[in-house]
Design a protein around this motif. Sequence first.
Motif, PDB file in Angstrom:
ATOM      1  N   GLN A 168       1.261 -18.990 -10.376  1.00 48.99           N
ATOM      2  CA  GLN A 168       2.058 -17.873 -10.889  1.00 48.99           C
ATOM      3  C   GLN A 168       2.373 -16.882  -9.772  1.00 48.99           C
ATOM      4  OE1 GLN A 168      -0.081 -15.983 -14.094  1.00 48.99           O
ATOM      5  NE2 GLN A 168       0.395 -17.580 -15.588  1.00 48.99           N
ATOM      6  N   THR A 169       3.416 -16.093  -9.988  1.00 47.76           N
ATOM      7  CA  THR A 169       3.705 -14.957  -9.123  1.00 47.76           C
ATOM      8  C   THR A 169       3.411 -13.692  -9.908  1.00 47.76           C
ATOM      9  OG1 THR A 169       5.411 -16.141  -7.881  1.00 47.76           O
ATOM     10  CG2 THR A 169       5.476 -13.727  -7.823  1.00 47.76           C
ATOM     11  N   VAL A 170       2.517 -12.868  -9.386  1.00 48.34           N
ATOM     12  CA  VAL A 170       2.121 -11.648 -10.086  1.00 48.34           C
ATOM     13  C   VAL A 170       2.421 -10.441  -9.204  1.00 48.34           C
ATOM     14  CG1 VAL A 170       0.312 -12.849 -11.365  1.00 48.34           C
ATOM     15  CG2 VAL A 170      -0.270 -11.704  -9.223  1.00 48.34           C
ATOM     16  N   GLU A 171       2.755  -9.331  -9.859  1.00 50.86           N
ATOM     17  CA  GLU A 171       2.976  -8.089  -9.116  1.00 50.86           C
ATOM     18  C   GLU A 171       1.622  -7.436  -8.838  1.00 50.86           C
ATOM     19  OE1 GLU A 171       6.084  -4.554  -9.702  1.00 50.86           O
ATOM     20  OE2 GLU A 171       4.290  -4.307 -10.942  1.00 50.86           O
ATOM     21  N   VAL A 172       1.420  -7.049  -7.593  1.00 49.77           N
ATOM     22  CA  VAL A 172       0.136  -6.494  -7.158  1.00 49.77           C
ATOM     23  C   VAL A 172       0.352  -5.117  -6.547  1.00 49.77           C
ATOM     24  CG1 VAL A 172      -1.759  -6.779  -5.513  1.00 49.77           C
ATOM     25  CG2 VAL A 172      -0.916  -8.752  -6.789  1.00 49.77           C
ATOM     26  N   MET A 173      -0.475  -4.176  -6.953  1.00 51.48           N
ATOM     27  CA  MET A 173      -0.491  -2.864  -6.304  1.00 51.48           C
ATOM     28  C   MET A 173      -1.517  -2.914  -5.178  1.00 51.48           C
ATOM     29  SD  MET A 173      -1.431   0.883  -7.879  1.00 51.48           S
ATOM     30  CE  MET A 173      -1.412   2.353  -6.855  1.00 51.48           C
ATOM     31  N   GLY A 192      -9.380 -10.758   6.831  1.00 53.79           N
ATOM     32  CA  GLY A 192      -7.957 -10.873   7.112  1.00 53.79           C
ATOM     33  C   GLY A 192      -7.123 -10.870   5.846  1.00 53.79           C
ATOM     34  N   GLN A 193      -7.592 -10.141   4.827  1.00 50.13           N
ATOM     35  CA  GLN A 193      -6.904 -10.108   3.544  1.00 50.13           C
ATOM     36  C   GLN A 193      -6.527  -8.684   3.160  1.00 50.13           C
ATOM     37  OE1 GLN A 193      -9.901 -12.010   1.052  1.00 50.13           O
ATOM     38  NE2 GLN A 193      -8.681 -13.887   0.945  1.00 50.13           N
ATOM     39  N   ILE A 194      -5.577  -8.594   2.266  1.00 54.11           N
ATOM     40  CA  ILE A 194      -5.220  -7.327   1.642  1.00 54.11           C
ATOM     41  C   ILE A 194      -5.699  -7.388   0.193  1.00 54.11           C
ATOM     42  CG2 ILE A 194      -3.303  -5.822   0.984  1.00 54.11           C
ATOM     43  CD1 ILE A 194      -1.778  -7.066   3.389  1.00 54.11           C
ATOM     44  N   VAL A 195      -6.221  -6.278  -0.301  1.00 54.15           N
ATOM     45  CA  VAL A 195      -6.784  -6.247  -1.644  1.00 54.15           C
ATOM     46  C   VAL A 195      -5.864  -5.447  -2.554  1.00 54.15           C
ATOM     47  CG1 VAL A 195      -8.788  -5.652  -3.063  1.00 54.15           C
ATOM     48  CG2 VAL A 195      -9.113  -6.358  -0.669  1.00 54.15           C
ATOM     49  N   GLY A 196      -5.542  -6.017  -3.692  1.00 56.49           N
ATOM     50  CA  GLY A 196      -4.695  -5.332  -4.652  1.00 56.49           C
ATOM     51  C   GLY A 196      -5.157  -5.588  -6.062  1.00 56.49           C
ATOM     52  N   ARG A 197      -4.376  -5.091  -7.019  1.00 52.34           N
ATOM     53  CA  ARG A 197      -4.728  -5.238  -8.434  1.00 52.34           C
ATOM     54  C   ARG A 197      -3.481  -5.582  -9.226  1.00 52.34           C
ATOM     55  NH1 ARG A 197      -9.378  -4.085 -10.633  1.00 52.34           N
ATOM     56  NH2 ARG A 197      -9.950  -3.047  -8.690  1.00 52.34           N
ATOM     57  N   SER A 198      -3.645  -6.550 -10.119  1.00 57.90           N
ATOM     58  CA  SER A 198      -2.531  -6.966 -10.957  1.00 57.90           C
ATOM     59  C   SER A 198      -2.425  -6.054 -12.173  1.00 57.90           C
ATOM     60  CB  SER A 198      -2.717  -8.416 -11.404  1.00 57.90           C
ATOM     61  OG  SER A 198      -3.728  -8.494 -12.403  1.00 57.90           O
ATOM     62  N   THR A 199      -1.344  -6.214 -12.924  1.00 52.74           N
ATOM     63  CA  THR A 199      -1.173  -5.419 -14.130  1.00 52.74           C
ATOM     64  C   THR A 199      -2.222  -5.770 -15.184  1.00 52.74           C
ATOM     65  OG1 THR A 199       0.428  -4.738 -15.813  1.00 52.74           O
ATOM     66  CG2 THR A 199       0.475  -7.021 -15.151  1.00 52.74           C
ATOM     67  N   GLN A 200      -2.847  -6.956 -15.068  1.00 53.47           N
ATOM     68  CA  GLN A 200      -3.944  -7.338 -15.960  1.00 53.47           C
ATOM     69  C   GLN A 200      -5.288  -6.805 -15.477  1.00 53.47           C
ATOM     70  OE1 GLN A 200      -3.988 -11.594 -16.693  1.00 53.47           O
ATOM     71  NE2 GLN A 200      -2.502 -11.371 -18.338  1.00 53.47           N
ATOM     72  N   GLU A 239       2.767  -5.172   7.289  1.00 51.27           N
ATOM     73  CA  GLU A 239       1.634  -4.808   6.434  1.00 51.27           C
ATOM     74  C   GLU A 239       2.094  -3.788   5.388  1.00 51.27           C
ATOM     75  OE1 GLU A 239      -1.904  -2.345   7.805  1.00 51.27           O
ATOM     76  OE2 GLU A 239      -2.727  -4.379   7.855  1.00 51.27           O
ATOM     77  N   PRO A 240       1.907  -4.077   4.116  1.00 52.10           N
ATOM     78  CA  PRO A 240       2.387  -3.151   3.078  1.00 52.10           C
ATOM     79  C   PRO A 240       1.501  -1.921   2.995  1.00 52.10           C
ATOM     80  CG  PRO A 240       1.179  -4.954   2.072  1.00 52.10           C
ATOM     81  CD  PRO A 240       1.269  -5.267   3.549  1.00 52.10           C
ATOM     82  N   PRO A 241       2.068  -0.760   2.768  1.00 51.94           N
ATOM     83  CA  PRO A 241       1.252   0.449   2.648  1.00 51.94           C
ATOM     84  C   PRO A 241       0.460   0.464   1.351  1.00 51.94           C
ATOM     85  CG  PRO A 241       3.553   0.950   2.216  1.00 51.94           C
ATOM     86  CD  PRO A 241       3.516  -0.471   2.665  1.00 51.94           C
ATOM     87  N   ILE A 242      -0.684   1.117   1.380  1.00 51.64           N
ATOM     88  CA  ILE A 242      -1.481   1.285   0.166  1.00 51.64           C
ATOM     89  C   ILE A 242      -0.665   2.062  -0.861  1.00 51.64           C
ATOM     90  CG2 ILE A 242      -3.511   2.457  -0.782  1.00 51.64           C
ATOM     91  CD1 ILE A 242      -4.979   1.729   1.787  1.00 51.64           C
ATOM     92  N   GLY A 243      -0.708   1.593  -2.090  1.00 53.69           N
ATOM     93  CA  GLY A 243       0.068   2.217  -3.157  1.00 53.69           C
ATOM     94  C   GLY A 243       1.401   1.545  -3.402  1.00 53.69           C
ATOM     95  N   SER A 244       1.776   0.587  -2.552  1.00 55.95           N
ATOM     96  CA  SER A 244       3.029  -0.130  -2.761  1.00 55.95           C
ATOM     97  C   SER A 244       2.779  -1.357  -3.632  1.00 55.95           C
ATOM     98  CB  SER A 244       3.638  -0.543  -1.415  1.00 55.95           C
ATOM     99  OG  SER A 244       2.763  -1.423  -0.709  1.00 55.95           O
ATOM    100  N   TYR A 245       3.860  -1.986  -4.093  1.00 56.93           N
ATOM    101  CA  TYR A 245       3.777  -3.122  -5.005  1.00 56.93           C
ATOM    102  C   TYR A 245       4.462  -4.326  -4.368  1.00 56.93           C
ATOM    103  CZ  TYR A 245       2.483   0.347  -8.522  1.00 56.93           C
ATOM    104  OH  TYR A 245       1.858   1.349  -9.213  1.00 56.93           O
ATOM    105  N   LEU A 246       3.809  -5.483  -4.484  1.00 54.40           N
ATOM    106  CA  LEU A 246       4.339  -6.713  -3.903  1.00 54.40           C
ATOM    107  C   LEU A 246       4.198  -7.866  -4.882  1.00 54.40           C
ATOM    108  CD1 LEU A 246       3.051  -7.084  -0.209  1.00 54.40           C
ATOM    109  CD2 LEU A 246       5.415  -6.963  -0.962  1.00 54.40           C
ATOM    110  N   PRO A 247       5.168  -8.802  -4.889  1.00 55.04           N
ATOM    111  CA  PRO A 247       4.968 -10.042  -5.640  1.00 55.04           C
ATOM    112  C   PRO A 247       4.081 -10.986  -4.829  1.00 55.04           C
ATOM    113  CG  PRO A 247       7.136 -10.049  -4.620  1.00 55.04           C
ATOM    114  CD  PRO A 247       6.521  -8.711  -4.310  1.00 55.04           C
ATOM    115  N   ILE A 248       3.052 -11.510  -5.454  1.00 54.32           N
ATOM    116  CA  ILE A 248       2.092 -12.387  -4.768  1.00 54.32           C
ATOM    117  C   ILE A 248       2.007 -13.708  -5.531  1.00 54.32           C
ATOM    118  CG2 ILE A 248      -0.305 -12.673  -4.034  1.00 54.32           C
ATOM    119  CD1 ILE A 248       1.226 -10.474  -2.528  1.00 54.32           C
ATOM    120  N   ARG A 249       2.124 -14.813  -4.777  1.00 57.74           N
ATOM    121  CA  ARG A 249       1.975 -16.142  -5.372  1.00 57.74           C
ATOM    122  C   ARG A 249       0.497 -16.518  -5.346  1.00 57.74           C
ATOM    123  NH1 ARG A 249       5.158 -18.602  -2.358  1.00 57.74           N
ATOM    124  NH2 ARG A 249       7.007 -18.554  -3.695  1.00 57.74           N
TER     125      ARG A 249
END
Length: 477
Positions: free
Chosen positions: A398-403, A412-420, A434-444
Amino acid sequence: MTADTEQPAGKPSPNDILVPVSKTFYIETFGCQMNAHDSEKVIGTLEHEGYAQVSDEAEAGLILYNTCSIRDKAEQKVFHRLNEYKRLQGEGKRFAVIGCVAQQEGERIFERAPYVSIVAGSASYRNLPDMLARLEAGETRITGLDDRQTEETFDTEFTVRSNPHRGYITIIEGCDKFCAYCVVPYTRGKERSRTSASVLVEARRMADQGYTDIQLLGQNVNSWRDPSGRLSFAELLTAVGSTPGIKRVRFTTSHPRDFTRDIVEAIDATPTLCDHIHLPVQSGSSSVLHAMSREYTRDWYLERMSWIHSAKRDISITSDMIVGFPGETDADFEETITLLGAVRYDAVFAFKFSPRPNTPAVGMPDTISDEVKTERLRILNDRQREIQREHYARHLGQTVEVMVESYNAARGQIVGRSTQNKTVNFTLVPDALEPPIGSYLPIRITRTMPNCLVGESIAGALPLQTTLQAQPFVVLN
């Protein structure tokens, strides 16, 4: 001193040499999100009164402990911490114990820790400016211990939020449920709701300040009733979710007795409402639920689960459970285990029963040994881990939106949270910024684990970054 001239307890005597209170403070917070947000409001109030926050208790003139009494031995932890720092009293420091342990223990705190100057429950936080003025005037025993009948809530525009992207709004304080094991109604008072207008004003103000993720809070958040009679809880969710600039709205913690179908319908209809519901069940046995005074049955709870399972969106479900409640038989416990399989939770926070002061469960014969409680907790956690491993697998591919929340340089990872509300650890495709903290990205999602998802960014996808105003940071321990 004669009886005619004796000073009231805690009042300064004319002969006393008053040591000025240094207007610096350090605050340590124990417990839940409600306590964390209470501390944000307390910090804002203190700063508005001219106090400056410091990060080391050794530098503070006033040391505050915002306490929680939900779990076993909470009081001992607070008094242990007080004893660790009582040596600082000789340096002119003042101590305050606030929150649930303060309300529960009351003036006994002064007896056990005479160097404490303020004891205040959460229902008295609105009186903090007066308490601080009395402290500065030399009083040494100041209490704010409102009874549970107060109608007041702690609304303040001076909140200092600890996260510049995600923020809390308390919409209801207190609890009227009186579950047999729970101390909250006795420490936080009766249910007191804010008006929908005041909640929406705060949501708009936060959106204007750059917040994109808002979480509505309450001991039983869905027990909220609009004092103005304008909106239902589901309608309030929709209204907050419709605030321009807000991308995510969460709410916690809900109670099954007040969980209505229109909440699920609101989530289905409003994309900004996160597809996650935390609905504590506590036990899968109707007989144990009756003993707990939860006032619903297993079938009642499962009906609400059916509403969620039949939603158009894939709504994540999490819960709280207690094992070893007085009278819980092996058959009762087995019903809790079968409930796990019936619901298929994405997470369960499980605890061994421990009696809390002033609750009905204190007087119940606790005939279940700690060894049995420990074994039941192990069995429950092992079974839930199996379910999570299987259930999380649905996200593979799946592709999920991550904050974006943080960076894990070691992995070597970025940590985010899905809408779930699931943690997503991801890597970037080559040459991606590198995405800034607080931004949203689609992640596969490329791999699933029992407690998190693993993925990678999508080539060409740019982070959605909101314009953020500078927000003050605080450290909540």
